[in-house]
Design a protein around this motif. Structure first.
Motif, short mmCIF file in Angstrom:
data_model
loop_
_atom_site.label_atom_id
_atom_site.label_comp_id
_atom_site.label_asym_id
_atom_site.label_seq_id
_atom_site.Cartn_x
_atom_site.Cartn_y
_atom_site.Cartn_z
N THR A 126 0.83 -1.21 0.00
CA THR A 126 0.00 0.00 0.00
C THR A 126 0.86 1.25 0.00
O THR A 126 0.65 2.18 -0.79
CB THR A 126 -0.94 0.02 1.22
OG1 THR A 126 -1.86 -1.07 1.12
CG2 THR A 126 -1.72 1.33 1.28
N PHE A 127 1.85 1.29 0.88
CA PHE A 127 2.70 2.48 0.95
C PHE A 127 3.66 2.57 -0.23
O PHE A 127 4.10 3.66 -0.59
CB PHE A 127 3.45 2.51 2.29
CG PHE A 127 2.55 2.85 3.45
CD1 PHE A 127 1.98 4.11 3.56
CD2 PHE A 127 2.26 1.91 4.42
CE1 PHE A 127 1.14 4.43 4.61
CE2 PHE A 127 1.41 2.21 5.48
CZ PHE A 127 0.85 3.47 5.57
N GLN A 128 3.97 1.43 -0.85
CA GLN A 128 4.80 1.50 -2.05
C GLN A 128 4.03 2.13 -3.21
O GLN A 128 4.57 2.97 -3.93
CB GLN A 128 5.29 0.10 -2.45
CG GLN A 128 6.39 -0.40 -1.56
CD GLN A 128 7.22 -1.49 -2.21
OE1 GLN A 128 8.26 -1.85 -1.70
NE2 GLN A 128 6.79 -2.02 -3.33
N THR A 129 2.77 1.72 -3.40
CA THR A 129 2.00 2.32 -4.49
C THR A 129 1.74 3.80 -4.21
O THR A 129 1.75 4.62 -5.13
CB THR A 129 0.66 1.58 -4.68
OG1 THR A 129 -0.09 1.61 -3.46
CG2 THR A 129 0.88 0.15 -5.10
N LEU A 130 1.53 4.13 -2.93
CA LEU A 130 1.34 5.54 -2.59
C LEU A 130 2.59 6.35 -2.86
O LEU A 130 2.51 7.51 -3.28
CB LEU A 130 0.95 5.67 -1.11
CG LEU A 130 -0.53 5.49 -0.77
CD1 LEU A 130 -0.74 5.58 0.73
CD2 LEU A 130 -1.39 6.51 -1.49
N SER A 131 3.76 5.76 -2.64
CA SER A 131 5.01 6.49 -2.90
C SER A 131 5.10 6.86 -4.37
O SER A 131 5.66 7.91 -4.73
CB SER A 131 6.21 5.65 -2.47
OG SER A 131 6.53 4.65 -3.43
N TYR A 132 4.54 6.01 -5.23
CA TYR A 132 4.56 6.30 -6.67
C TYR A 132 3.67 7.50 -7.00
O TYR A 132 4.11 8.45 -7.66
CB TYR A 132 4.11 5.08 -7.45
CG TYR A 132 3.81 5.35 -8.91
CD1 TYR A 132 4.84 5.63 -9.80
CD2 TYR A 132 2.49 5.35 -9.39
CE1 TYR A 132 4.56 5.89 -11.14
CE2 TYR A 132 2.21 5.60 -10.72
CZ TYR A 132 3.25 5.87 -11.60
OH TYR A 132 2.98 6.12 -12.92
#
Length: 280
Positions: A126-132
């Motif tokens: 979740t936080f990886q996709t948000l970082s994008y």
């Protein structure tokens, strides 16, 4: 499937590496995506679709922000949509039953608990996709136009279920082009073995000691000290070991993840004359 299991060490990892090495250059990201989804589906056959949904949604959010490049108001709305959807899904799986229980007690209701199992690694991806989407909004990275490349970034098995959280900005260029050198293989194998030793020889043993100590009745002050120490060492070396294994596995596939472990021993460097010809 965990990195320290015999299934992973003797079957999954050799097959994954072999599939990646023999695949044509243009298909390597696709092969790595399939391998990563199979890895996740081993333990979460249903929730693997949640990983695909999460990655697909933020891929679309990124494309929309690219289309609204000069319209800041619309870009903010797209970013807000990404935040609401991602954090909403995370909140639902983590705290829905807690909220239902709170409402039942506060208003004397009888709403049944959902009792949904928590998807493995949901916080990490979740936080990886948000970082994008955040990096695209801040124009720190360019919009990714390849759905396969982006889903591969989200589901990349070395760091999917246990971290470390890898910001999109850190491996943007590596998604498009990377080369696996002999040094990558040497250091990757060393880091993976080093992390595996932390996990098996220290973390697991501290966990076993913790269980034995907490079974003692009554617990004295001196035993309580060792209980806290054993649990702390178990948690630290579990996280540190998995981080090292993830970083080492990434190196085997040409990725250079940020190093998060505070304990690092460098392997002897071998003189090399080139790379092994694995590139994307």
């Amino acid at each position: 499937m965990v990195f320290s299991s015999l299934t992973f060490l003797l079957i999954f990892l050799p097959l994954a590496l072999a599939s990646y090495i023999v695949s044509p250059k243009r298909l390597k990201n696709g092969v790595l995506l399939i391998v990563s989804l199979l890895f996740y589906a081993w333990g979460e056959p249903v929730y693997v679709f949640l990983v695909i949904f999460s990655g697909g949604m933020d891929y679309l959010h990124g494309r929309l922000m690219g289309r609204f490049d000069e319209r800041d108001g619309l870009r903010r709305l797209v970013l807000l949509s990404s935040l609401v959807i991602n954090l909403g899904v995370l909140f639902f799986f983590k705290y829905a039953d807690f909220l239902i229980d709170l409402l039942n007690k506060a208003f004397q209701l009888d709403i049944g608990l959902l009792e949904l199992p928590l998807p493995i690694g949901i916080s990490f991806y979740t936080f990886q996709t948000l970082s994008y989407t955040i990096d695209v909004y801040r124009k720190k990275v360019k919009v990714n136009h390849s759905l396969i490349d982006f889903l591969m970034y989200v589901s990349l098995f070395p760091q999917l279920v246990a971290g470390p959280i890898v910001r999109y900005e850190a491996i943007d260029d590596q998604l498009k082009k990377r080369v696996v050198t002999k040094e990558d293989i040497t250091e990757g194998m060393f880091l993976f073995s080093y992390g595996l030793a932390k996990k098996v020889l220290i973390s697991n043993q501290m966990a076993a000691l913790y269980e034995q100590l907490t079974a003692i009745e009554p617990i004295s002050v001196s035993v309580s000290v060792f209980v806290g120490l054993s649990y702390g060492l178990h948690i630290y070396f579990d996280f540190s070991g998995y981080s090292d294994m993830a970083i080492g596995l990434g190196r085997l596939f040409g990725f250079h993840f940020p190093e998060t472990s505070t304990i690092r021993i460098k392997p002897l460097r071998l003189k090399t004359s080139g790379d092994v010809g694995i590139s994307h």
